[in-house]
Design a protein around this motif. Structure first.
Motif, PDB file in Angstrom:
ATOM      1  N   ASP A 259     -13.417   6.001 -10.142  1.00  5.66           N
ATOM      2  CA  ASP A 259     -12.681   6.170  -8.897  1.00  5.66           C
ATOM      3  C   ASP A 259     -11.281   6.670  -9.219  1.00  5.66           C
ATOM      4  O   ASP A 259     -10.453   5.941  -9.758  1.00  5.66           O
ATOM      5  CB  ASP A 259     -12.649   4.798  -8.179  1.00  5.66           C
ATOM      6  CG  ASP A 259     -11.621   4.738  -7.081  1.00  5.66           C
ATOM      7  OD1 ASP A 259     -11.144   5.799  -6.641  1.00  5.66           O
ATOM      8  OD2 ASP A 259     -11.303   3.615  -6.661  1.00  5.66           O
TER       9      ASP A 259
ATOM     10  N   LEU B  64     -10.488  12.691  -2.692  1.00  2.00           N
ATOM     11  CA  LEU B  64     -10.446  12.203  -4.069  1.00  2.00           C
ATOM     12  C   LEU B  64     -11.626  12.787  -4.854  1.00  2.00           C
ATOM     13  O   LEU B  64     -11.908  13.967  -4.721  1.00  2.00           O
ATOM     14  CB  LEU B  64     -10.450  10.670  -4.090  1.00  2.00           C
ATOM     15  CG  LEU B  64      -9.162  10.005  -3.593  1.00  2.00           C
ATOM     16  CD1 LEU B  64      -9.373   8.529  -3.337  1.00  2.00           C
ATOM     17  CD2 LEU B  64      -8.029  10.206  -4.601  1.00  2.00           C
TER      18      LEU B  64
ATOM     19  N   LEU C  16      -5.091   6.565   3.993  1.00  3.66           N
ATOM     20  CA  LEU C  16      -5.841   7.313   2.979  1.00  3.66           C
ATOM     21  C   LEU C  16      -6.336   8.644   3.538  1.00  3.66           C
ATOM     22  O   LEU C  16      -6.379   9.656   2.838  1.00  3.66           O
ATOM     23  CB  LEU C  16      -7.019   6.472   2.464  1.00  3.66           C
ATOM     24  CG  LEU C  16      -6.613   5.238   1.644  1.00  3.66           C
ATOM     25  CD1 LEU C  16      -7.778   4.300   1.419  1.00  3.66           C
ATOM     26  CD2 LEU C  16      -6.013   5.661   0.303  1.00  3.66           C
TER      27      LEU C  16
ATOM     28  N   PRO D 209     -11.759   8.875   1.995  1.00  4.92           N
ATOM     29  CA  PRO D 209     -12.528   7.928   1.164  1.00  4.92           C
ATOM     30  C   PRO D 209     -13.089   6.761   1.978  1.00  4.92           C
ATOM     31  O   PRO D 209     -13.867   5.969   1.464  1.00  4.92           O
ATOM     32  CB  PRO D 209     -11.506   7.414   0.141  1.00  4.92           C
ATOM     33  CG  PRO D 209     -10.184   7.948   0.534  1.00  4.92           C
ATOM     34  CD  PRO D 209     -10.319   8.836   1.711  1.00  4.92           C
TER      35      PRO D 209
ATOM     36  N   GLY E 100      -9.008   7.302  -7.283  1.00  8.74           N
ATOM     37  CA  GLY E 100      -7.982   6.838  -6.343  1.00  8.74           C
ATOM     38  C   GLY E 100      -7.373   5.535  -6.812  1.00  8.74           C
ATOM     39  O   GLY E 100      -6.392   5.052  -6.250  1.00  8.74           O
ATOM     40  N   SER E 101      -7.959   4.933  -7.844  1.00  5.56           N
ATOM     41  CA  SER E 101      -7.454   3.648  -8.318  1.00  5.56           C
ATOM     42  C   SER E 101      -6.623   3.858  -9.577  1.00  5.56           C
ATOM     43  O   SER E 101      -7.082   4.431 -10.556  1.00  5.56           O
ATOM     44  CB  SER E 101      -8.630   2.708  -8.600  1.00  5.56           C
ATOM     45  OG  SER E 101      -8.283   1.808  -9.619  1.00  5.56           O
ATOM     46  N   ARG E 102      -5.429   3.374  -9.515  1.00  5.26           N
ATOM     47  CA  ARG E 102      -4.508   3.563 -10.628  1.00  5.26           C
ATOM     48  C   ARG E 102      -5.045   2.908 -11.901  1.00  5.26           C
ATOM     49  O   ARG E 102      -5.044   3.491 -12.984  1.00  5.26           O
ATOM     50  CB  ARG E 102      -3.170   2.940 -10.238  1.00  5.26           C
ATOM     51  CG  ARG E 102      -2.172   3.142 -11.290  1.00  5.26           C
ATOM     52  CD  ARG E 102      -0.859   3.569 -10.727  1.00  5.26           C
ATOM     53  NE  ARG E 102       0.101   3.481 -11.804  1.00  5.26           N
ATOM     54  CZ  ARG E 102       1.264   2.925 -11.680  1.00  5.26           C
ATOM     55  NH1 ARG E 102       1.635   2.437 -10.533  1.00  5.26           N
ATOM     56  NH2 ARG E 102       2.075   2.874 -12.701  1.00  5.26           N
TER      57      ARG E 102
ATOM     58  N   ARG F 120      -3.455  11.200   3.775  1.00  3.69           N
ATOM     59  CA  ARG F 120      -3.181  11.855   2.496  1.00  3.69           C
ATOM     60  C   ARG F 120      -4.099  13.060   2.297  1.00  3.69           C
ATOM     61  O   ARG F 120      -3.665  14.129   1.894  1.00  3.69           O
ATOM     62  CB  ARG F 120      -3.365  10.837   1.356  1.00  3.69           C
ATOM     63  CG  ARG F 120      -3.088  11.405   0.001  1.00  3.69           C
ATOM     64  CD  ARG F 120      -3.044  10.330  -1.049  1.00  3.69           C
ATOM     65  NE  ARG F 120      -4.345   9.702  -1.257  1.00  3.69           N
ATOM     66  CZ  ARG F 120      -4.567   8.726  -2.140  1.00  3.69           C
ATOM     67  NH1 ARG F 120      -3.569   8.239  -2.863  1.00  3.69           N
ATOM     68  NH2 ARG F 120      -5.761   8.216  -2.293  1.00  3.69           N
TER      69      ARG F 120
ATOM     70  N   LYS G 167     -11.498  -2.314  -7.437  1.00  8.31           N
ATOM     71  CA  LYS G 167     -10.685  -1.719  -8.508  1.00  8.31           C
ATOM     72  C   LYS G 167      -9.204  -1.853  -8.238  1.00  8.31           C
ATOM     73  O   LYS G 167      -8.403  -1.009  -8.613  1.00  8.31           O
ATOM     74  CB  LYS G 167     -11.090  -0.239  -8.661  1.00  8.31           C
ATOM     75  CG  LYS G 167     -12.477  -0.099  -9.252  1.00  8.31           C
ATOM     76  CD  LYS G 167     -13.221   1.101  -8.726  1.00  8.31           C
ATOM     77  CE  LYS G 167     -13.622   0.929  -7.292  1.00  8.31           C
ATOM     78  NZ  LYS G 167     -14.551   1.931  -6.794  1.00  8.31           N
ATOM     79  N   ASN G 168      -8.871  -2.919  -7.557  1.00  7.84           N
ATOM     80  CA  ASN G 168      -7.475  -3.175  -7.245  1.00  7.84           C
ATOM     81  C   ASN G 168      -7.281  -4.693  -7.222  1.00  7.84           C
ATOM     82  O   ASN G 168      -8.002  -5.412  -6.516  1.00  7.84           O
ATOM     83  CB  ASN G 168      -7.152  -2.551  -5.883  1.00  7.84           C
ATOM     84  CG  ASN G 168      -5.762  -2.875  -5.424  1.00  7.84           C
ATOM     85  OD1 ASN G 168      -5.503  -3.967  -4.923  1.00  7.84           O
ATOM     86  ND2 ASN G 168      -4.852  -1.941  -5.598  1.00  7.84           N
TER      87      ASN G 168
ATOM     88  N   TRP H 149       0.827  -1.213   0.000  1.00  7.80           N
ATOM     89  CA  TRP H 149       0.000   0.000   0.000  1.00  7.80           C
ATOM     90  C   TRP H 149       0.857   1.257   0.000  1.00  7.80           C
ATOM     91  O   TRP H 149       0.480   2.282  -0.568  1.00  7.80           O
ATOM     92  CB  TRP H 149      -1.006  -0.018   1.157  1.00  7.80           C
ATOM     93  CG  TRP H 149      -2.093  -1.016   0.854  1.00  7.80           C
ATOM     94  CD1 TRP H 149      -2.226  -2.260   1.391  1.00  7.80           C
ATOM     95  CD2 TRP H 149      -3.144  -0.878  -0.116  1.00  7.80           C
ATOM     96  NE1 TRP H 149      -3.300  -2.909   0.832  1.00  7.80           N
ATOM     97  CE2 TRP H 149      -3.896  -2.086  -0.086  1.00  7.80           C
ATOM     98  CE3 TRP H 149      -3.538   0.129  -0.994  1.00  7.80           C
ATOM     99  CZ2 TRP H 149      -4.997  -2.297  -0.909  1.00  7.80           C
ATOM    100  CZ3 TRP H 149      -4.651  -0.083  -1.802  1.00  7.80           C
ATOM    101  CH2 TRP H 149      -5.359  -1.280  -1.759  1.00  7.80           C
TER     102      TRP H 149
ATOM    103  N   ASP I 235     -20.582   7.454  -2.655  1.00  8.28           N
ATOM    104  CA  ASP I 235     -19.140   7.473  -2.855  1.00  8.28           C
ATOM    105  C   ASP I 235     -18.740   8.575  -3.849  1.00  8.28           C
ATOM    106  O   ASP I 235     -18.665   9.749  -3.492  1.00  8.28           O
ATOM    107  CB  ASP I 235     -18.715   6.064  -3.317  1.00  8.28           C
ATOM    108  CG  ASP I 235     -17.230   5.910  -3.533  1.00  8.28           C
ATOM    109  OD1 ASP I 235     -16.480   6.860  -3.249  1.00  8.28           O
ATOM    110  OD2 ASP I 235     -16.805   4.831  -4.000  1.00  8.28           O
TER     111      ASP I 235
ATOM    112  N   GLY J 230     -18.989   1.612  -2.444  1.00  7.70           N
ATOM    113  CA  GLY J 230     -17.610   1.945  -2.820  1.00  7.70           C
ATOM    114  C   GLY J 230     -16.577   1.159  -2.032  1.00  7.70           C
ATOM    115  O   GLY J 230     -16.838   0.612  -0.977  1.00  7.70           O
ATOM    116  N   MET J 231     -15.402   1.162  -2.621  1.00  4.26           N
ATOM    117  CA  MET J 231     -14.310   0.408  -2.024  1.00  4.26           C
ATOM    118  C   MET J 231     -13.911   0.938  -0.650  1.00  4.26           C
ATOM    119  O   MET J 231     -13.674   0.178   0.276  1.00  4.26           O
ATOM    120  CB  MET J 231     -13.093   0.542  -2.946  1.00  4.26           C
ATOM    121  CG  MET J 231     -12.587  -0.764  -3.436  1.00  4.26           C
ATOM    122  SD  MET J 231     -11.578  -0.514  -4.894  1.00  4.26           S
ATOM    123  CE  MET J 231      -9.972  -0.373  -4.230  1.00  4.26           C
ATOM    124  N   GLY J 232     -13.821   2.246  -0.563  1.00  9.94           N
ATOM    125  CA  GLY J 232     -13.364   2.854   0.690  1.00  9.94           C
ATOM    126  C   GLY J 232     -14.313   2.561   1.831  1.00  9.94           C
ATOM    127  O   GLY J 232     -13.894   2.141   2.909  1.00  9.94           O
ATOM    128  N   ARG J 233     -15.607   2.777   1.596  1.00  9.04           N
ATOM    129  CA  ARG J 233     -16.583   2.677   2.669  1.00  9.04           C
ATOM    130  C   ARG J 233     -17.112   1.263   2.902  1.00  9.04           C
ATOM    131  O   ARG J 233     -17.550   0.934   4.001  1.00  9.04           O
ATOM    132  CB  ARG J 233     -17.761   3.620   2.395  1.00  9.04           C
ATOM    133  CG  ARG J 233     -17.337   5.067   2.477  1.00  9.04           C
ATOM    134  CD  ARG J 233     -18.356   6.033   1.910  1.00  9.04           C
ATOM    135  NE  ARG J 233     -17.769   7.368   1.844  1.00  9.04           N
ATOM    136  CZ  ARG J 233     -16.958   7.779   0.869  1.00  9.04           C
ATOM    137  NH1 ARG J 233     -16.660   6.983  -0.138  1.00  9.04           N
ATOM    138  NH2 ARG J 233     -16.424   8.975   0.903  1.00  9.04           N
TER     139      ARG J 233
END
Ligand SMILES: Nc1ncnc2c1ncn2[C@@H]1O[C@H](COP(=O)(O)OP(=O)(O)O)[C@@H](O)[C@H]1O
Ligand SMILES: CC(C)(COP(=O)(O)O)[C@@H](O)C(=O)NCCC(=O)O
Ligand SMILES: [Mn+2]
Length: 913
Positions: free
Chosen positions: A683, A778, A622, A840, A685-687, A625, A889-890, A563, A744, A865-868
């Motif tokens: 999103d 984000l 997160l 996030p 935040g996802s590369r 940041r 998304k990862n 991470w 999200d 969403g991924m974060g929540r």
């Protein structure tokens, strides 16, 4: 929707570019109004631009002032409210002036940003949130800072107090301005220096020191920390730090051992109930004093650093030295056990110069630490106490010292007693002195009211590296440029040190004690404590005590490394976005650079010592940041991206709604859930996703994402959810009373995903509360942005319009329906509440009071969403029905969490537990 032909939005193959060719990644030059953040030490804040009601304190926002006390009749409709920040009798500084160090705890208040936000007012009315608590005085809202100085540099301390005008404590909010010094100002102080330096304080600052009993202060400081700070206490054995969850109801009795210049041992039985049962004159002052004489060290840190390279066997007499290299196993002593500290010095014809200062320092450190550990144990034994908390600055967050003390306690008690350490180790007395002010309400604060932040350079410690207090952002940036290198090689304030600064502990020779000692500021490991009395525990958590927000455990080193790499790699892109969001000016670039340095410095610091800031989870990283962006005044890095995506999505919403309306209820429900999952692809935040966005327009990607939706999803409880909603066989459909939708991302996610789902619930007669971030993170949509989005959507949809009107979201309520008929007000309401976060992810132990109020009537929550729903709360249990929806998304997370692949989906439904 001028120019739009009626193409279906779902599953379309031949895409006509009706909506303008909006590439998501288009650069923009919008200017954002700046809000001044807390400088490195600066507490001053500028007023927010008009209409912005959310307090951006550099932390979780000061959400509202609802905890202000009502003066007079509680039942009155518009009672006079005594604002927490308006009291005149709040003091801001307390001191503990010890033999070696001066400790300061000071409080900075938030400016009063009373809310004029119509949404907030309406939501309060609708949710029946009262404007007061029934206290005789309010809890403070603001920040607690922790700072220390060497006592022999008291002038630095006086300068610091003066420069921040802390001696004007007790005045009203003009204390930040050039108000005349208050002749009668009184500052609470403890420690011997409160007597010794009283005249100096009067002379230099014109203030009187109000002396508080030292033991009393130590105990009340310790009790406060142990009750109010979640990750305050920890064990430290053989280099391993582990936070201990203290049960407030099972705290007493404990033994408090404060290792300052001297040592006090206090048996604590309750608040204000204690007895100093023992002490020793062999303490921190002994180590520093004797060490200085013997090694000629110039500073305490230098002495401690020497010890890390020492070998005490050259100077200590070991059991093996006496027994010819043998153990004395009969009484449990190994050959390497220290039989007599410094004992070898008597038998050899050596002078002081013949010994290495490193060895002397280590021998001394071990002698004193063991001795304290042993006396502590004996006193614990005397009173049958199992827990010993060690405080005082002798410990200095130093791994080896803690290991040595822990070893002694463990060794002598045969593992019966446990040594624990406190993150605010040296500040107990000062904090206790602060607590002794009347009417601060601090003792009423609970764990969920406190949020700890780690701004760069905090806390100020004086001395060579840090220079004078930094008054504003510009000074902070200059300081960052000077001292904090870019990338991972950081020299200040978070200098790198090789890992493993500890050894075996105990009586054995430490295997590795590391090289450089961390600089004073970072070793303190205490941040700025934000007191946010409006935060509450989310009432629908099944069991708040066992709730753990983080799903990913960063104690696993490979996870941590992964991470950290992800976040580091994302940094250049984020800086670009942030700088662009501020118009790409030179100033913005400079701030962007400082942000990159600061965040890299945090990452490097945490990589080396993951528990440095308390227990570390992915959500904390997160959030850090986002906090760091705010620290450098990047208010909303994704602002224009969000706007573009909202516009593009709103343009196709009517078509989507029409298509949905042509479906059967069952197909529609599935399509709606599918739509939420598909739209969660947006999103930033996802590369992987960001790479994808270069390949098409928003709508193209949305359609592609929809087309790929295939059930069963990787986690797929949709059928159970459907049965609950629509019934089956003899099971009747269940109509929820109120649903909380934790939304999200902006753009398609909210407009084409969550809003249509909300609309469906409204149509069924369920009240809907959209729960969104209080501050940007984000590309997440914020509570402040939602009313406008809803209003736009409502222009094309009657259900949404009536519900939004009923929920007070449409400020200028329309007088007629789309078809010109008179308004039908009988809709269930659609409301928006803020969640209390600027991240996030969401920690449901600390949410806004309006969310907590909204939750009381709710019987369905949907986390999106991924974060929540994945990084946090994936395993959370709720008292009501809960649906967790996210696209993963990862790749790594997909493999780890759901044994799947990137872009797999989660639809996890859990009925009320
Ligand atoms: N920078 C420092 N300067 C001097 N002593 C320090 C420093 N950092 C840690 N110490 C240690 O902390 C001890 C003082 O601890 P503290 O809890 O502040 O006690 P006191 O109130 O007696 O000053 C010193 O005797 C020394 O052992
Ligand atoms: C920050 C996020 C949790 C936001 O995801 P969201 O909640 O919007 O679905 C997510 O983008 C994330 O975990 N990103 C880092 C991992 C990566 O770049 O793949
Ligand atoms: Mn998001």
């Amino acid at each position: 929707m001028a120019g739009l032909t009626r193409d279906p939005v779902l599953g379309i193959n031949d895409i006509k570019e009706k909506e303008e060719e909006i590439k998501i990644d288009k650069k923009h030059t919008d200017k954002v109004v700046l809000v001044r953040e807390e400088g490195i030490q600066g507490d001053r804040e500028m007023a927010l631009p008009a209409g912005n009601s959310i307090h951006r304190s550099g932390s979780r926002p000061q959400l509202d002032l609802s905890k202000a006390a009502i003066q007079g009749n509680f039942e009155e409709r518009n009672p006079t409210i005594l604002l927490p920040n308006q009291s005149d009798d709040i003091s801001h500084l307390a001191l503990d002036i010890g033999g070696s160090l001066i400790k300061l705890v000071y409080f900075s208040r938030h400016e009063d940003y009373s809310s004029n936000d119509k949404r907030k007012k309406t939501v309060k009315e609708r949710l029946g949130i009262s404007n007061g608590n029934r206290r005789s005085y309010p809890i403070l809202g603001g920040r607690l800072h922790f700072v220390k100085f060497e006592t022999n540099k008291i002038n630095e301390c006086l300068d610091f107090i003066y420069s921040k005008q802390l001696h004007r404590a007790g005045l009203d909010s003009s204390w930040l301005t050039e108000a005349p010094a208050n002749e009668n100002a009184i500052i609470k102080a403890t420690g011997g220096g409160a007597y010794k330096f009283a005249d100096l304080f009067k002379e230099r600052l014109g203030v009187s020191l109000d002396k508080e009993d030292e033991m009393n202060c130590l105990v009340s400081g310790a009790n406060f920390l142990l009750k109010a700070i979640r990750h305050e206490a920890f064990t430290h054995m053989e280099g391993r730090k582990e936070f201990v969850q203290i049960d407030q109801n099972d705290l007493f009795p404990y033994l408090l051992v404060n290792i300052g210049s001297g040592v006090s041992m206090i048996k604590v039985d309750g608040d204000g109930k204690f007895q100093r049962v023992s002490g020793t004159n062999v303490g921190g002052g002994t180590y520093w004093g004797l060490g200085r004489l013997l090694t000629k060290c110039k500073s305490f840190d230098e002495l401690l650093e020497l010890s890390q390279r020492g070998d005490n066997r050259t100077i200590d007499m070991l059991v093996g030295d006496i027994y010819g290299g043998m153990d004395y196993s009969k009484i449990g002593l190994s050959a390497s056990t220290i039989a007599s500290s410094f004992g070898k010095a008597i038998s050899e014809k050596k002078e002081l110069e013949d010994y290495r200062p490193e060895d002397i320092s280590l021998s001394l450190l071990r002698m004193i630490s063991y001795n304290i550990g042993q006396i502590s144990y004996l006193n614990a034994l005397r009173f049958g106490i199992k827990r010993i908390f060690f405080g005082g600055f002798f410990i200095r967050g130093h791994a080896y010292t803690m290991d040595t003390i822990s070893f002694a306690v463990h060794f002598w008690s045969n593992g019966e007693a446990q040594a624990m350490f406190l993150r605010h180790e040296g500040f107990l007395g000062a904090l206790g002195a602060f607590m002794s002010y009347e009417k601060h309400g601090l003792d009423d604060l609970m764990v969920h009211h406190l949020v700890e932040r780690f701004p760069m350079g905090a806390p100020y410690t004086g001395g060579k590296i840090h220079g004078p207090p930094l008054g504003d952002l510009n000074e902070k940036i200059s300081w960052m440029e000077k001292f904090v290198q870019k990338g991972t090689e950081i020299i200040a304030p978070v200098p790198m040190a090789p890992p493993g600064t500890t050894g075996l502990g105990g009586f054995e020779v430490p295997s590795s004690k590391g090289g450089t000692l961390r600089s004073d500021a970072s070793a303190l490991n205490v941040g700025v404590l934000h007191l946010v009395p409006t935060l509450e525990v989310f009432p629908l958590l099944a069991d708040p005590k066992t709730y753990e927000p983080n799903t990913i455990d960063l104690a696993d080193h490979s996870e941590l490394e992964y991470w950290f790499t992800v976040l580091s790699e994302h940094l250049p892109d984020l800086v670009d976005k942030a700088v662009a969001s501020e118009g790409g000016t030179d100033d913005a670039k400079r701030r962007g650079d400082a942000f990159a340095r600061a965040f890299s410095a945090h990452l490097a610091r945490l990589m080396e010592e993951p528990a440095a800031y308390g227990k570390l989870g992915l959500a904390n990283l997160l959030e850090l940041r986002e906090e760091c962006l705010r620290e450098f005044q990047f208010i909303d890095a994704y602002r224009s991206i969000k706007q573009r995506e909202n516009e593009a999505s709103l343009a196709v919403l009517p078509d989507l709604l029409m298509e949905l309306d042509s479906m059967s209820e069952e197909t529609r429900l599935l399509t709606l859930v599918e739509g939420v999952l598909a739209a969660n692809i947006f999103d930033w935040g996802s590369r992987a996703c960001v790479d994808l966005y270069h390949k098409g327009t928003i709508i193209e990607i949305y359609r592609m994402s929809r087309n790929k939706m295939q059930r069963p999803w990787r986690v797929d409880n949709f059928d159970v959810f459907k049965e609950r909603m629509l019934g089956s066989g003899d099971k009747k459909p269940f109509i929820h009373r109120r649903a909380l939708l934790f939304v999200d991302n902006s753009g398609a996610d909210i407009v084409l995903g969550m809003l249509p789902l909300a609309r469906e619930l409204l149509r069924r007669g369920t009240e809907v509360v959209l729960v969104a971030n209080s501050l940007p993170a984000l590309n997440d949509v914020t509570a402040m942005e939602l009313p406008e989005i809803v209003a736009e959507a409502a222009k094309h949809c009657d259900i949404l319009r009536r519900a939004a009107e009923a929920g007070g979201l449409l400020v200028d309520a329309m007088v007629s329906n789309l078809d010109g008929s008179l308004e039908n007000p009988s809709s269930v309401p659609l409301m928006v509440v803020e969640n209390g976060c600027g991240s996030p992810c969401i920690d449901l132990r600390q949410v806004s009071s309006e969310l907590a109020a909204a939750a009381k009537e709710a019987d369905l929550i949907i986390l999106e969403g991924m974060g929540r729903a994945l990084h946090t709360n994936f395993n959370a249990q709720f008292k009501c029905d809960a649906l967790k929806l996210a696209m993963v998304k990862n790749q790594r997370l997909a493999e780890k969490l759901i044994k799947g692949n990137i872009y797999d989906c989660v639809c996890r439904y859990e009925p009320a537990s």
